[in-house]
Scaffold this motif. Structure first.
Motif, short mmCIF file in Angstrom:
data_model
loop_
_atom_site.label_atom_id
_atom_site.label_comp_id
_atom_site.label_asym_id
_atom_site.label_seq_id
_atom_site.Cartn_x
_atom_site.Cartn_y
_atom_site.Cartn_z
N ASN A 41 31.06 -46.07 -56.62
CA ASN A 41 30.36 -44.59 -56.78
C ASN A 41 28.82 -44.78 -56.85
OD1 ASN A 41 33.38 -44.85 -57.72
ND2 ASN A 41 32.88 -42.68 -58.11
N HIS A 42 28.33 -43.75 -56.05
CA HIS A 42 26.82 -43.66 -56.37
C HIS A 42 26.58 -42.40 -56.16
CE1 HIS A 42 27.95 -45.14 -52.31
NE2 HIS A 42 27.01 -44.16 -51.85
N ARG A 75 24.20 -35.26 -54.63
CA ARG A 75 25.55 -35.68 -54.77
C ARG A 75 26.30 -34.07 -54.65
NH1 ARG A 75 29.92 -38.75 -53.70
NH2 ARG A 75 30.63 -39.79 -55.62
N ARG A 123 28.45 -31.94 -36.88
CA ARG A 123 29.39 -31.22 -36.26
C ARG A 123 28.50 -30.01 -35.99
NH1 ARG A 123 34.09 -30.98 -40.58
NH2 ARG A 123 32.52 -31.36 -42.27
N ILE A 177 39.86 -38.39 -39.62
CA ILE A 177 38.30 -38.32 -39.75
C ILE A 177 37.79 -39.61 -40.53
CG2 ILE A 177 36.19 -37.21 -40.56
CD1 ILE A 177 37.80 -35.63 -38.43
N GLY A 214 24.91 -35.62 -45.19
CA GLY A 214 25.61 -35.65 -46.61
C GLY A 214 24.62 -36.40 -47.51
N GLN A 215 24.91 -36.79 -48.65
CA GLN A 215 23.97 -37.54 -49.88
C GLN A 215 23.58 -38.71 -49.09
OE1 GLN A 215 24.81 -38.76 -54.20
NE2 GLN A 215 25.81 -40.12 -52.85
N ASP A 216 24.29 -39.74 -48.47
CA ASP A 216 24.09 -40.97 -48.32
C ASP A 216 23.17 -40.99 -47.03
OD1 ASP A 216 25.39 -41.76 -50.27
OD2 ASP A 216 26.47 -43.50 -49.22
N GLY A 251 29.83 -40.83 -41.90
CA GLY A 251 30.73 -39.52 -41.89
C GLY A 251 32.09 -39.58 -42.36
N GLY A 284 23.79 -25.28 -44.79
CA GLY A 284 24.63 -26.43 -44.99
C GLY A 284 23.88 -27.85 -44.54
N TYR A 331 42.73 -40.78 -48.80
CA TYR A 331 41.31 -41.31 -48.80
C TYR A 331 41.12 -42.73 -48.83
CZ TYR A 331 36.43 -42.07 -49.60
OH TYR A 331 35.27 -42.71 -49.42
N LEU A 354 31.29 -49.61 -51.03
CA LEU A 354 30.37 -49.19 -52.12
C LEU A 354 31.20 -48.62 -53.16
CD1 LEU A 354 28.40 -49.87 -49.63
CD2 LEU A 354 27.16 -47.64 -50.26
N GLY A 357 28.19 -33.93 -32.46
CA GLY A 357 29.29 -34.69 -32.26
C GLY A 357 30.42 -34.52 -33.39
P1 NAP Z 1 29.19 -36.69 -48.22
O1 NAP Z 1 28.01 -36.36 -49.15
O2 NAP Z 1 30.48 -35.94 -48.45
O3 NAP Z 1 28.87 -36.58 -46.63
C1 NAP Z 1 29.80 -36.71 -45.64
C2 NAP Z 1 29.29 -36.61 -44.37
O4 NAP Z 1 30.26 -36.54 -43.53
C3 NAP Z 1 28.71 -35.12 -44.15
O5 NAP Z 1 27.36 -35.31 -43.38
C4 NAP Z 1 29.57 -34.58 -43.28
O6 NAP Z 1 29.12 -33.65 -42.44
C5 NAP Z 1 30.22 -35.65 -42.56
N1 NAP Z 1 31.64 -35.16 -41.86
C6 NAP Z 1 32.57 -34.64 -42.42
N2 NAP Z 1 33.57 -34.60 -41.32
C7 NAP Z 1 33.00 -34.94 -40.20
C8 NAP Z 1 33.37 -34.89 -38.80
N3 NAP Z 1 34.48 -34.38 -38.62
N4 NAP Z 1 32.52 -35.31 -37.94
C9 NAP Z 1 31.29 -35.92 -38.07
N5 NAP Z 1 30.79 -35.77 -39.45
C10 NAP Z 1 31.73 -35.52 -40.52
O7 NAP Z 1 29.58 -38.32 -48.37
P2 NAP Z 1 28.50 -39.71 -49.13
O8 NAP Z 1 28.76 -39.43 -50.68
O9 NAP Z 1 27.13 -39.19 -48.41
O10 NAP Z 1 29.19 -40.74 -48.58
C11 NAP Z 1 28.94 -41.15 -47.51
C12 NAP Z 1 30.04 -42.12 -46.85
O11 NAP Z 1 30.06 -43.05 -47.80
C13 NAP Z 1 31.16 -41.62 -46.75
O12 NAP Z 1 32.19 -42.28 -45.52
C14 NAP Z 1 31.98 -41.91 -48.23
O13 NAP Z 1 33.44 -41.84 -48.07
C15 NAP Z 1 31.32 -43.22 -48.37
N6 NAP Z 1 31.34 -43.50 -49.63
C16 NAP Z 1 30.75 -42.87 -50.45
C17 NAP Z 1 30.70 -43.30 -51.97
C18 NAP Z 1 29.98 -42.58 -52.95
O14 NAP Z 1 29.99 -42.81 -54.22
N7 NAP Z 1 29.22 -41.52 -52.67
C19 NAP Z 1 31.14 -44.43 -52.23
C20 NAP Z 1 31.91 -45.20 -51.39
C21 NAP Z 1 31.95 -44.76 -50.18
P3 NAP Z 1 29.11 -31.95 -42.77
O15 NAP Z 1 27.69 -31.51 -43.57
O16 NAP Z 1 29.38 -31.21 -41.54
O17 NAP Z 1 30.04 -31.52 -43.62
#
Ligand code: NAP
Ligand code: F7E
Length: 404
Positions: A232-233, A238, A85, A153, A63-65, A135, A93, A203, A230, A111
Protein backbone atom coordinates in the motif's frame (compact mmCIF):
# COMPACT_ATOMS: atom_id res chain seq x y z
CA UNK A 1 13.94 -10.72 -29.91
CA UNK A 2 12.11 -8.49 -27.44
CA UNK A 3 14.93 -7.38 -25.20
CA UNK A 4 18.21 -5.53 -25.66
CA UNK A 5 21.32 -7.51 -24.83
CA UNK A 6 22.98 -6.79 -21.53
CA UNK A 7 26.43 -7.78 -22.87
CA UNK A 8 28.36 -4.70 -23.98
CA UNK A 9 29.34 -5.47 -27.58
CA UNK A 10 32.60 -4.22 -29.06
CA UNK A 11 30.97 -1.56 -31.22
CA UNK A 12 29.27 0.08 -28.25
CA UNK A 13 32.15 2.33 -27.07
CA UNK A 14 32.56 3.73 -30.62
CA UNK A 15 28.82 4.35 -30.90
CA UNK A 16 29.02 6.13 -27.55
CA UNK A 17 31.93 8.32 -28.67
CA UNK A 18 29.96 9.31 -31.72
CA UNK A 19 26.90 10.07 -29.60
CA UNK A 20 28.98 12.01 -27.10
CA UNK A 21 30.42 14.26 -29.79
CA UNK A 22 26.90 15.61 -30.35
CA UNK A 23 26.19 16.66 -26.79
CA UNK A 24 27.59 19.44 -24.54
CA UNK A 25 30.81 18.88 -22.61
CA UNK A 26 29.20 18.72 -19.16
CA UNK A 27 26.80 16.00 -20.36
CA UNK A 28 29.76 14.00 -21.75
CA UNK A 29 31.41 14.06 -18.33
CA UNK A 30 28.13 13.08 -16.68
CA UNK A 31 27.69 10.20 -19.11
CA UNK A 32 31.22 8.95 -18.46
CA UNK A 33 30.53 9.20 -14.74
CA UNK A 34 27.40 7.06 -15.18
CA UNK A 35 29.33 4.47 -17.18
CA UNK A 36 32.04 4.24 -14.53
CA UNK A 37 29.64 4.39 -11.60
CA UNK A 38 27.25 1.76 -12.90
CA UNK A 39 29.80 -0.65 -14.28
CA UNK A 40 28.63 -1.59 -17.75
CA UNK A 41 28.38 0.59 -20.80
CA UNK A 42 24.91 -0.70 -21.49
CA UNK A 43 23.63 0.34 -18.11
CA UNK A 44 25.28 3.75 -18.42
CA UNK A 45 23.65 4.20 -21.80
CA UNK A 46 20.19 3.37 -20.43
CA UNK A 47 20.61 5.70 -17.48
CA UNK A 48 21.20 8.48 -20.00
CA UNK A 49 17.40 8.62 -19.99
CA UNK A 50 18.18 11.66 -17.85
CA UNK A 51 19.17 13.55 -21.00
CA UNK A 52 18.19 11.54 -24.06
CA UNK A 53 14.61 11.75 -25.27
CA UNK A 54 13.02 8.44 -24.43
CA UNK A 55 9.32 7.87 -24.87
CA UNK A 56 7.06 6.31 -22.24
CA UNK A 57 3.42 5.30 -22.26
CA UNK A 58 1.45 5.24 -19.01
CA UNK A 59 -1.96 3.67 -18.47
CA UNK A 60 -3.71 4.98 -15.36
CA UNK A 61 -2.03 8.37 -15.75
CA UNK A 62 -5.04 10.14 -14.17
CA UNK A 63 -4.63 8.14 -10.95
CA UNK A 64 -2.41 8.63 -7.92
CA UNK A 65 0.66 6.74 -9.18
CA UNK A 66 0.22 7.72 -12.82
CA UNK A 67 0.35 11.41 -12.00
CA UNK A 68 3.51 11.07 -9.88
CA UNK A 69 5.17 8.83 -12.48
CA UNK A 70 4.37 11.25 -15.31
CA UNK A 71 6.01 14.06 -13.32
CA UNK A 72 9.09 11.93 -12.65
CA UNK A 73 9.54 10.89 -16.29
CA UNK A 74 9.03 14.43 -17.60
CA UNK A 75 11.71 15.64 -15.17
CA UNK A 76 14.02 12.99 -16.64
CA UNK A 77 13.47 14.30 -20.16
CA UNK A 78 10.99 11.70 -21.40
CA UNK A 79 8.16 12.31 -23.80
CA UNK A 80 5.14 10.91 -21.96
CA UNK A 81 1.95 9.57 -23.51
CA UNK A 82 -0.93 8.96 -21.12
CA UNK A 83 -3.62 6.54 -22.21
CA UNK A 84 -6.96 7.82 -20.91
CA UNK A 85 -10.55 6.65 -21.17
CA UNK A 86 -12.79 8.82 -23.25
CA UNK A 87 -15.04 10.91 -21.01
CA UNK A 88 -17.70 13.41 -21.94
CA UNK A 89 -16.25 16.12 -19.65
CA UNK A 90 -12.45 15.83 -20.02
CA UNK A 91 -11.60 18.56 -17.54
CA UNK A 92 -13.36 16.97 -14.57
CA UNK A 93 -11.76 13.83 -13.11
CA UNK A 94 -8.33 14.77 -14.43
CA UNK A 95 -7.37 17.12 -11.66
CA UNK A 96 -4.18 15.22 -10.80
CA UNK A 97 -2.66 15.88 -14.24
CA UNK A 98 -4.11 19.31 -15.04
CA UNK A 99 -0.79 20.93 -14.13
CA UNK A 100 0.97 18.80 -16.76
CA UNK A 101 -1.29 19.71 -19.67
CA UNK A 102 0.84 22.69 -20.71
CA UNK A 103 4.05 20.61 -20.82
CA UNK A 104 4.96 20.15 -24.49
CA UNK A 105 6.32 16.65 -23.76
CA UNK A 106 3.09 15.42 -22.20
CA UNK A 107 0.32 14.03 -24.42
CA UNK A 108 -2.94 12.19 -23.87
CA UNK A 109 -4.27 9.47 -26.16
CA UNK A 110 -7.72 7.94 -25.95
CA UNK A 111 -7.61 4.29 -24.96
CA UNK A 112 -9.31 1.78 -22.70
CA UNK A 113 -7.82 -1.31 -21.08
CA UNK A 114 -10.99 -3.15 -22.16
CA UNK A 115 -10.29 -2.42 -25.81
CA UNK A 116 -7.41 -4.15 -27.61
CA UNK A 117 -7.65 -1.92 -30.69
CA UNK A 118 -7.12 1.28 -28.76
CA UNK A 119 -3.98 -0.05 -27.04
CA UNK A 120 -2.65 -1.51 -30.33
CA UNK A 121 -3.10 1.83 -32.06
CA UNK A 122 -1.48 3.82 -29.26
CA UNK A 123 1.58 1.56 -29.15
CA UNK A 124 1.95 1.32 -32.95
CA UNK A 125 1.63 5.10 -33.28
CA UNK A 126 4.01 6.18 -30.53
CA UNK A 127 6.56 3.31 -30.46
CA UNK A 128 7.33 3.79 -26.75
CA UNK A 129 10.65 2.73 -25.20
CA UNK A 130 8.88 1.99 -21.92
CA UNK A 131 5.29 1.07 -21.08
CA UNK A 132 3.93 1.39 -17.53
CA UNK A 133 0.62 -0.39 -16.98
CA UNK A 134 -0.81 1.38 -13.93
CA UNK A 135 -4.44 1.37 -15.05
CA UNK A 136 -6.81 -0.83 -13.04
CA UNK A 137 -10.02 -1.07 -11.11
CA UNK A 138 -7.97 -0.68 -7.93
CA UNK A 139 -10.53 -0.50 -5.09
CA UNK A 140 -10.71 -3.92 -3.42
CA UNK A 141 -14.35 -3.80 -2.11
CA UNK A 142 -15.61 -2.85 -5.57
CA UNK A 143 -14.06 -6.03 -6.95
CA UNK A 144 -16.68 -8.15 -5.14
CA UNK A 145 -19.45 -5.99 -6.57
CA UNK A 146 -17.96 -6.04 -10.11
CA UNK A 147 -15.82 -9.18 -10.39
CA UNK A 148 -16.13 -9.56 -14.19
CA UNK A 149 -15.16 -5.96 -14.86
CA UNK A 150 -12.27 -6.28 -12.41
CA UNK A 151 -10.98 -9.42 -14.12
CA UNK A 152 -11.34 -7.72 -17.50
CA UNK A 153 -9.58 -4.42 -16.68
CA UNK A 154 -7.17 -5.36 -13.88
CA UNK A 155 -6.35 -8.85 -15.22
CA UNK A 156 -6.89 -9.06 -18.97
CA UNK A 157 -5.94 -5.39 -19.37
CA UNK A 158 -2.32 -6.33 -18.66
CA UNK A 159 -2.45 -9.07 -21.31
CA UNK A 160 -3.84 -6.60 -23.84
CA UNK A 161 -0.89 -4.28 -23.19
CA UNK A 162 1.59 -7.14 -23.56
CA UNK A 163 -0.03 -8.23 -26.83
CA UNK A 164 0.12 -4.70 -28.21
CA UNK A 165 3.83 -4.50 -27.36
CA UNK A 166 4.58 -7.98 -28.75
CA UNK A 167 2.91 -7.12 -32.05
CA UNK A 168 3.84 -3.47 -32.55
CA UNK A 169 6.91 -2.54 -30.44
CA UNK A 170 8.69 -5.69 -29.24
CA UNK A 171 11.73 -3.77 -27.95
CA UNK A 172 9.54 -1.75 -25.57
CA UNK A 173 10.08 -2.47 -21.88
CA UNK A 174 6.95 -3.29 -19.85
CA UNK A 175 6.16 -2.56 -16.21
CA UNK A 176 3.14 -4.19 -14.55
CA UNK A 177 1.68 -2.69 -11.37
CA UNK A 178 1.48 -5.74 -9.13
CA UNK A 179 0.05 -5.72 -5.62
CA UNK A 180 0.60 -7.10 -2.12
CA UNK A 181 -3.05 -8.20 -2.41
CA UNK A 182 -1.59 -11.11 -4.42
CA UNK A 183 -0.30 -12.51 -1.07
CA UNK A 184 -3.72 -12.22 0.62
CA UNK A 185 -3.78 -14.91 3.29
CA UNK A 186 -0.07 -14.63 3.83
CA UNK A 187 2.18 -17.69 3.91
CA UNK A 188 5.32 -15.84 5.09
CA UNK A 189 5.96 -12.87 7.39
CA UNK A 190 7.39 -10.66 5.99
CA UNK A 191 6.42 -11.31 2.38
CA UNK A 192 9.20 -11.61 -0.21
CA UNK A 193 9.45 -12.27 -3.95
CA UNK A 194 9.43 -16.01 -3.08
CA UNK A 195 6.25 -15.97 -0.96
CA UNK A 196 3.41 -17.98 -2.61
CA UNK A 197 0.23 -16.15 -3.58
CA UNK A 198 -3.16 -16.69 -1.92
CA UNK A 199 -5.37 -13.77 -3.05
CA UNK A 200 -8.50 -12.99 -1.01
CA UNK A 201 -10.53 -10.85 -3.42
CA UNK A 202 -11.43 -10.77 -7.13
CA UNK A 203 -9.01 -7.84 -7.33
CA UNK A 204 -6.19 -9.95 -5.87
CA UNK A 205 -7.03 -12.82 -8.26
CA UNK A 206 -6.90 -10.45 -11.24
CA UNK A 207 -3.50 -9.12 -10.13
CA UNK A 208 -2.16 -12.67 -9.82
CA UNK A 209 -3.24 -13.35 -13.41
CA UNK A 210 -1.56 -10.13 -14.57
CA UNK A 211 1.62 -11.09 -12.70
CA UNK A 212 1.71 -14.59 -14.19
CA UNK A 213 0.98 -13.48 -17.76
CA UNK A 214 3.70 -10.84 -17.51
CA UNK A 215 6.20 -13.49 -16.41
CA UNK A 216 4.94 -15.81 -19.15
CA UNK A 217 5.46 -13.20 -21.89
CA UNK A 218 8.96 -12.56 -20.55
CA UNK A 219 9.76 -16.28 -20.74
CA UNK A 220 7.87 -17.02 -23.98
CA UNK A 221 8.91 -14.05 -26.11
CA UNK A 222 12.09 -12.88 -24.38
CA UNK A 223 10.38 -9.55 -23.67
CA UNK A 224 11.67 -7.13 -21.07
CA UNK A 225 8.56 -7.42 -18.87
CA UNK A 226 8.48 -7.19 -15.09
CA UNK A 227 6.16 -6.68 -12.14
CA UNK A 228 6.61 -4.52 -9.10
CA UNK A 229 4.76 -6.13 -6.19
CA UNK A 230 3.82 -2.91 -4.47
CA UNK A 231 2.51 -2.72 -0.93
CA UNK A 232 0.00 0.00 0.00
CA UNK A 233 1.23 3.46 -0.90
CA UNK A 234 -0.59 6.65 -0.15
CA UNK A 235 -0.37 10.40 -0.63
CA UNK A 236 -2.52 13.54 -0.69
CA UNK A 237 -3.54 12.30 -4.17
CA UNK A 238 -4.98 9.01 -2.87
CA UNK A 239 -8.62 8.34 -3.76
CA UNK A 240 -11.01 9.32 -0.95
CA UNK A 241 -12.47 5.79 -0.64
CA UNK A 242 -9.16 4.23 0.50
CA UNK A 243 -8.81 4.03 4.26
CA UNK A 244 -5.89 6.44 4.83
CA UNK A 245 -7.38 9.26 2.79
CA UNK A 246 -10.86 8.62 4.16
CA UNK A 247 -9.39 9.00 7.66
CA UNK A 248 -7.33 12.14 6.96
CA UNK A 249 -10.12 13.90 5.08
CA UNK A 250 -12.70 12.99 7.74
CA UNK A 251 -10.36 14.16 10.52
CA UNK A 252 -10.01 17.50 8.70
CA UNK A 253 -13.79 17.73 8.21
CA UNK A 254 -14.40 17.01 11.92
CA UNK A 255 -11.79 19.60 12.92
CA UNK A 256 -13.67 22.18 10.82
CA UNK A 257 -17.08 21.15 12.19
CA UNK A 258 -18.46 19.47 9.05
CA UNK A 259 -18.76 15.97 10.59
CA UNK A 260 -19.20 14.53 14.07
CA UNK A 261 -17.38 11.24 13.62
CA UNK A 262 -15.65 8.78 11.28
CA UNK A 263 -17.50 5.58 10.30
CA UNK A 264 -15.03 2.77 9.76
CA UNK A 265 -14.69 -1.01 9.19
CA UNK A 266 -12.05 -3.45 10.43
CA UNK A 267 -9.51 -1.44 12.45
CA UNK A 268 -7.40 -4.49 13.28
CA UNK A 269 -6.13 -5.01 9.72
CA UNK A 270 -2.44 -4.21 9.34
CA UNK A 271 -0.79 -2.69 6.30
CA UNK A 272 2.70 -1.75 5.15
CA UNK A 273 2.06 1.87 4.12
CA UNK A 274 4.58 3.92 2.10
CA UNK A 275 4.54 7.20 0.16
CA UNK A 276 3.48 6.94 -3.49
CA UNK A 277 6.01 9.60 -4.54
CA UNK A 278 8.82 7.28 -3.35
CA UNK A 279 7.34 4.21 -5.04
CA UNK A 280 7.17 5.56 -8.62
CA UNK A 281 10.96 6.00 -8.56
CA UNK A 282 11.19 2.26 -8.03
CA UNK A 283 8.83 1.61 -10.97
CA UNK A 284 11.22 3.52 -13.22
CA UNK A 285 14.32 1.82 -11.82
CA UNK A 286 12.86 -1.60 -12.57
CA UNK A 287 12.91 -0.77 -16.29
CA UNK A 288 16.55 0.45 -16.28
CA UNK A 289 18.19 -2.88 -15.38
CA UNK A 290 20.26 -5.22 -17.55
CA UNK A 291 17.76 -8.04 -17.09
CA UNK A 292 14.09 -7.86 -16.14
CA UNK A 293 12.90 -9.14 -12.76
CA UNK A 294 10.10 -8.86 -10.21
CA UNK A 295 10.56 -6.89 -7.00
CA UNK A 296 8.73 -6.32 -3.72
CA UNK A 297 8.34 -2.59 -3.04
CA UNK A 298 7.55 -1.93 0.64
CA UNK A 299 8.81 -0.17 3.76
CA UNK A 300 9.27 -3.28 5.93
CA UNK A 301 7.08 -1.76 8.66
CA UNK A 302 3.42 -2.47 9.41
CA UNK A 303 0.71 -0.58 11.31
CA UNK A 304 -2.91 -1.29 12.14
CA UNK A 305 -5.76 0.82 10.78
CA UNK A 306 -6.49 1.68 14.43
CA UNK A 307 -2.98 3.11 14.91
CA UNK A 308 -3.22 5.06 11.67
CA UNK A 309 -6.50 6.65 12.81
CA UNK A 310 -5.04 7.50 16.25
CA UNK A 311 -2.04 9.19 14.65
CA UNK A 312 -4.09 11.15 12.09
CA UNK A 313 -6.54 12.43 14.72
CA UNK A 314 -3.70 13.46 17.03
CA UNK A 315 -2.54 15.85 14.27
CA UNK A 316 -5.87 17.70 14.45
CA UNK A 317 -5.69 17.92 18.25
CA UNK A 318 -7.84 14.91 19.19
CA UNK A 319 -6.35 12.25 21.46
CA UNK A 320 -8.39 9.10 20.98
CA UNK A 321 -9.20 6.39 23.51
CA UNK A 322 -10.46 3.13 22.05
CA UNK A 323 -13.01 0.73 23.53
CA UNK A 324 -15.23 -2.16 22.46
CA UNK A 325 -14.64 -4.97 19.99
CA UNK A 326 -15.90 -5.80 16.48
CA UNK A 327 -18.98 -3.82 15.51
CA UNK A 328 -18.96 -2.14 18.95
CA UNK A 329 -15.53 -0.60 18.46
CA UNK A 330 -15.53 3.13 19.13
CA UNK A 331 -12.99 5.86 19.94
CA UNK A 332 -13.61 8.98 22.01
CA UNK A 333 -11.61 12.18 22.16
CA UNK A 334 -10.24 13.89 25.30
CA UNK A 335 -13.58 15.70 25.76
CA UNK A 336 -15.62 12.48 25.69
CA UNK A 337 -17.01 12.96 22.15
CA UNK A 338 -17.30 9.75 20.13
CA UNK A 339 -15.10 10.42 17.08
CA UNK A 340 -14.93 6.91 15.54
CA UNK A 341 -17.74 4.39 15.15
CA UNK A 342 -17.89 1.03 13.37
CA UNK A 343 -20.19 0.21 10.48
CA UNK A 344 -20.18 -3.47 9.45
CA UNK A 345 -20.89 -2.49 5.85
CA UNK A 346 -17.18 -1.65 5.59
CA UNK A 347 -16.15 -5.20 6.57
CA UNK A 348 -15.03 -7.35 3.63
CA UNK A 349 -16.21 -10.87 2.67
CA UNK A 350 -12.60 -12.05 3.05
CA UNK A 351 -10.02 -9.82 4.74
CA UNK A 352 -6.27 -9.55 4.29
CA UNK A 353 -5.24 -9.35 7.94
CA UNK A 354 -1.53 -8.61 7.82
CA UNK A 355 0.79 -7.26 5.16
CA UNK A 356 4.44 -6.44 5.66
CA UNK A 357 6.89 -6.55 2.77
CA UNK A 358 10.60 -7.25 2.74
CA UNK A 359 12.24 -4.73 0.36
CA UNK A 360 15.75 -6.25 0.74
CA UNK A 361 16.05 -7.33 -2.90
CA UNK A 362 15.03 -3.89 -4.19
CA UNK A 363 17.62 -2.29 -1.93
CA UNK A 364 20.36 -4.74 -2.97
CA UNK A 365 19.71 -4.84 -6.72
CA UNK A 366 18.25 -1.42 -7.40
CA UNK A 367 19.70 0.66 -4.59
CA UNK A 368 16.23 1.73 -3.49
CA UNK A 369 15.15 2.69 0.01
CA UNK A 370 11.85 4.43 0.80
CA UNK A 371 12.51 8.01 1.89
CA UNK A 372 9.30 8.86 3.75
CA UNK A 373 8.33 7.38 7.12
CA UNK A 374 4.78 6.36 8.08
CA UNK A 375 4.65 9.26 10.55
CA UNK A 376 5.74 11.77 7.89
CA UNK A 377 3.23 10.32 5.42
CA UNK A 378 0.27 10.68 7.80
CA UNK A 379 1.36 14.21 8.74
CA UNK A 380 1.64 15.15 5.03
CA UNK A 381 -1.85 13.80 4.26
CA UNK A 382 -3.51 15.47 7.27
CA UNK A 383 -1.82 18.80 6.49
CA UNK A 384 -2.98 18.60 2.87
CA UNK A 385 -6.58 17.78 3.79
CA UNK A 386 -6.68 20.49 6.46
CA UNK A 387 -5.62 22.97 3.74
CA UNK A 388 -8.19 21.61 1.29
CA UNK A 389 -11.02 21.97 3.79
CA UNK A 390 -9.83 25.43 4.84
CA UNK A 391 -9.75 26.53 1.17
CA UNK A 392 -13.34 25.32 0.77
CA UNK A 393 -14.38 27.26 3.86
CA UNK A 394 -12.64 30.40 2.58
CA UNK A 395 -14.10 29.93 -0.90
CA UNK A 396 -17.62 29.30 0.37
CA UNK A 397 -18.05 25.86 -1.18
CA UNK A 398 -18.48 22.34 0.25
CA UNK A 399 -15.27 20.40 1.02
CA UNK A 400 -14.82 16.87 -0.44
CA UNK A 401 -16.73 14.03 1.24
CA UNK A 402 -15.26 10.48 1.26
CA UNK A 403 -17.75 8.17 -0.53
CA UNK A 404 -19.88 5.83 1.62
P1 NAP B 1 -5.88 4.72 -8.96
O1 NAP B 1 -5.57 6.06 -8.36
O2 NAP B 1 -7.15 4.06 -8.59
O3 NAP B 1 -5.81 4.90 -10.55
C1 NAP B 1 -6.30 3.91 -11.40
C2 NAP B 1 -6.15 4.41 -12.82
O4 NAP B 1 -6.62 3.38 -13.71
C3 NAP B 1 -6.95 5.68 -13.15
O5 NAP B 1 -6.14 6.53 -13.92
C4 NAP B 1 -8.10 5.15 -13.97
O6 NAP B 1 -8.58 6.08 -14.91
C5 NAP B 1 -7.40 4.02 -14.71
N1 NAP B 1 -8.37 3.07 -15.29
C6 NAP B 1 -9.38 2.44 -14.68
N2 NAP B 1 -10.08 1.69 -15.55
C7 NAP B 1 -9.50 1.88 -16.76
C8 NAP B 1 -9.76 1.41 -18.07
N3 NAP B 1 -10.79 0.59 -18.32
N4 NAP B 1 -8.97 1.79 -19.08
C9 NAP B 1 -7.92 2.65 -18.84
N5 NAP B 1 -7.62 3.14 -17.64
C10 NAP B 1 -8.41 2.77 -16.60
O7 NAP B 1 -4.70 3.67 -8.64
P2 NAP B 1 -3.24 3.92 -8.04
O8 NAP B 1 -3.32 3.93 -6.55
O9 NAP B 1 -2.62 5.04 -8.75
O10 NAP B 1 -2.54 2.55 -8.42
C11 NAP B 1 -1.90 2.40 -9.69
C12 NAP B 1 -1.79 0.92 -10.00
O11 NAP B 1 -1.07 0.26 -8.96
C13 NAP B 1 -3.12 0.18 -10.11
O12 NAP B 1 -2.95 -0.83 -11.07
C14 NAP B 1 -3.28 -0.45 -8.74
O13 NAP B 1 -4.10 -1.59 -8.83
C15 NAP B 1 -1.85 -0.78 -8.41
N6 NAP B 1 -1.49 -0.81 -7.00
C16 NAP B 1 -1.76 0.25 -6.22
C17 NAP B 1 -1.35 0.21 -4.89
C18 NAP B 1 -1.58 1.37 -3.97
O14 NAP B 1 -1.43 1.20 -2.75
N7 NAP B 1 -1.90 2.55 -4.49
C19 NAP B 1 -0.66 -0.91 -4.39
C20 NAP B 1 -0.41 -1.96 -5.25
C21 NAP B 1 -0.82 -1.90 -6.56
P3 NAP B 1 -9.90 6.99 -14.64
O15 NAP B 1 -9.36 8.29 -14.10
O16 NAP B 1 -10.50 7.13 -16.01
O17 NAP B 1 -10.77 6.27 -13.67
O1 F7E C 1 -7.96 -0.80 2.89
C1 F7E C 1 -9.46 -1.63 6.17
C2 F7E C 1 -9.72 -2.59 5.05
O2 F7E C 1 -9.09 0.17 0.90
C3 F7E C 1 -6.92 -1.04 3.82
C4 F7E C 1 -5.34 -0.63 -2.98
O3 F7E C 1 -4.50 0.41 -3.43
O4 F7E C 1 -3.68 -1.45 -1.48
C5 F7E C 1 -5.01 -0.98 -1.55
O5 F7E C 1 -5.91 -1.98 -1.13
C6 F7E C 1 -7.45 -1.78 5.04
C7 F7E C 1 -8.30 -3.01 4.71
O6 F7E C 1 -6.65 -0.58 0.78
C8 F7E C 1 -12.16 0.77 6.16
O7 F7E C 1 -10.58 -3.65 5.46
C9 F7E C 1 -11.21 -0.51 7.60
O8 F7E C 1 -7.91 -4.06 5.55
O9 F7E C 1 -7.20 1.46 1.99
P1 F7E C 1 -7.77 0.16 1.60
P2 F7E C 1 -6.42 -2.11 0.38
O10 F7E C 1 -7.67 -2.88 0.36
O11 F7E C 1 -5.33 -2.62 1.25
C10 F7E C 1 -3.42 -2.63 -2.25
C11 F7E C 1 -1.96 -2.98 -2.09
C12 F7E C 1 -3.86 -2.51 -3.67
O12 F7E C 1 -3.27 -3.09 -4.57
C13 F7E C 1 -5.18 -1.84 -3.90
O13 F7E C 1 -5.28 -1.39 -5.24
O14 F7E C 1 -8.32 -0.90 5.74
N1 F7E C 1 -10.57 -0.70 6.41
N2 F7E C 1 -12.18 0.37 7.45
C14 F7E C 1 -11.15 0.09 5.50
N3 F7E C 1 -10.87 0.29 4.19
C15 F7E C 1 -11.62 1.18 3.52
N4 F7E C 1 -11.34 1.41 2.21
N5 F7E C 1 -12.64 1.87 4.12
C16 F7E C 1 -12.97 1.70 5.43
O15 F7E C 1 -13.88 2.33 5.96
Amino acid sequence: MGVETSTPDVAMPFCMLHTLSNIPLYQRWFTLFLVLRYGTIEKGRRLQGYMSGKTAMITGVTGQDGSYLAELLLEKGYTVYGLVRRVSQPTSGRSLINHLMTNENFHLLNGDLADQNSIDNAVAQTQPDEFYNLGAMSFVPESWRSPMMTADITGLGALRCLEAIRKHAPMCRFYQAGSSEQYGKVRDVPQTEATPFHPRSPYGCAKVFAFEITRNYRESYDMYACTGILFNHESPRRGLEFVTRKVTMTAARIAHGFDECLWIGNVNAKRDWGFAGDYVEMQWRMLQQDTPGDFVVATGRTHSVRDMITLAFSHVGMNLTWSGEGVDTIATDQDGNVRVRTNPKFFRPAEVDLLIGDPALAEKELGWVPGTSFEELVQMMVDSDMSTVQEAVDGGYAPPIPPE
